[in-house]
Design a protein around this motif. Sequence first.
Motif: not given
Length: 351
Positions: A1-22
């Motif tokens: 599966m081809t994953v563009p760089f922006w999707l990596w950044l968006a995914t890591i940003g989303g995971l960090l947001a979940l951690i921040a909410v926690d």
Amino acid sequence: MTVPFWLWLATIGGLLALIAVDLVIVDRKPHQVTTGEAARWVSFYVTCAVLFGIGVWFFGGHDSGVEFFTGYITEYSLSVDNLFIFMVIIASFRVPAIHQHRVLLIGILLALAMRGVFIAVGAALIATFVWVFFLFGAILVWTAVSMVRNTGAHEEYHENVVVRWVRKVFPVTDDYIGHKSFVKKDGKRWITPMFVVIVAIGSADLLFAVDSIPAIFGITQDAYLVFTANAFALMGLRQLYFLLGGLVTRLVYLSYGLAIILGFIGAKLFLHALHEYHVTPAWMEINNWMSLGVIVVVLTVTTLASLYKSRKDPGASGVNLELHASSPEERVEVERSETDRAEAGQPHDVR
């Protein structure tokens, strides 16, 4: 599966947001996590993982979707076995119940960062050298055999070389001082048992990565799927700790089931490597649907058999670990001593 760089950044940003909410909701005020609260958070993280997997299925294709779900289930099941070690560590260090969530959170965040490095290295090796599949397969088979031979042998915690080094280099206070990891006492910087137990949790999970990372690479070689499956499994792990509690010790056959899974994935890696070297035909490779089916069946059978065994023979549940390592009286005493220290002006937090 081809994953563009922006999707990596968006995914890591989303995971960090979940951690921040926690962090904001759960750790805003230290407290003893209840079973109901843990159940809601476990459901939340599992739902997030399922929705993410559906998105992978829809945008990346059904093969990528199956790989993510298979990898996520494998990593989560391996994490359940690791919970027993976390329980032993937290009980050994007598972590106050109101601070256990913070210990697990920081320890698991460190583990996620370290696993990210492992995943990057593993992906680079696999992309370059086919023989790495043989190495990963051998690691899994060896781990599976060790699991069977050492079942029930890890009822006591023995500090590893990292924890011993920390104790040797830094002076450690005798008692916990709230949730502080560093304090200043008599003009000298000290670390508290809180910092030591965080190091113990993080370094223990680093050892767990030796089998979990090769295991998921046996399911998919897509670094994006490997990372996200690990991330979702780890993020829900600390809440699962409070939800399962003593139930973990009742899963008496879990290690056998995980050994079967690791051995199966190890065999899959060997077959894949042989196919890459054109030794075996393509039909001998194990496809993703078969992997998912085997993993789900093995986990279901071992879980039901474990619960039946522990109900029929309560003595088979192994050691009795107290999830909340400190009693109410102990917590009152800790809080009273902290208040006395604060009024006396010693020690001061230097973070």
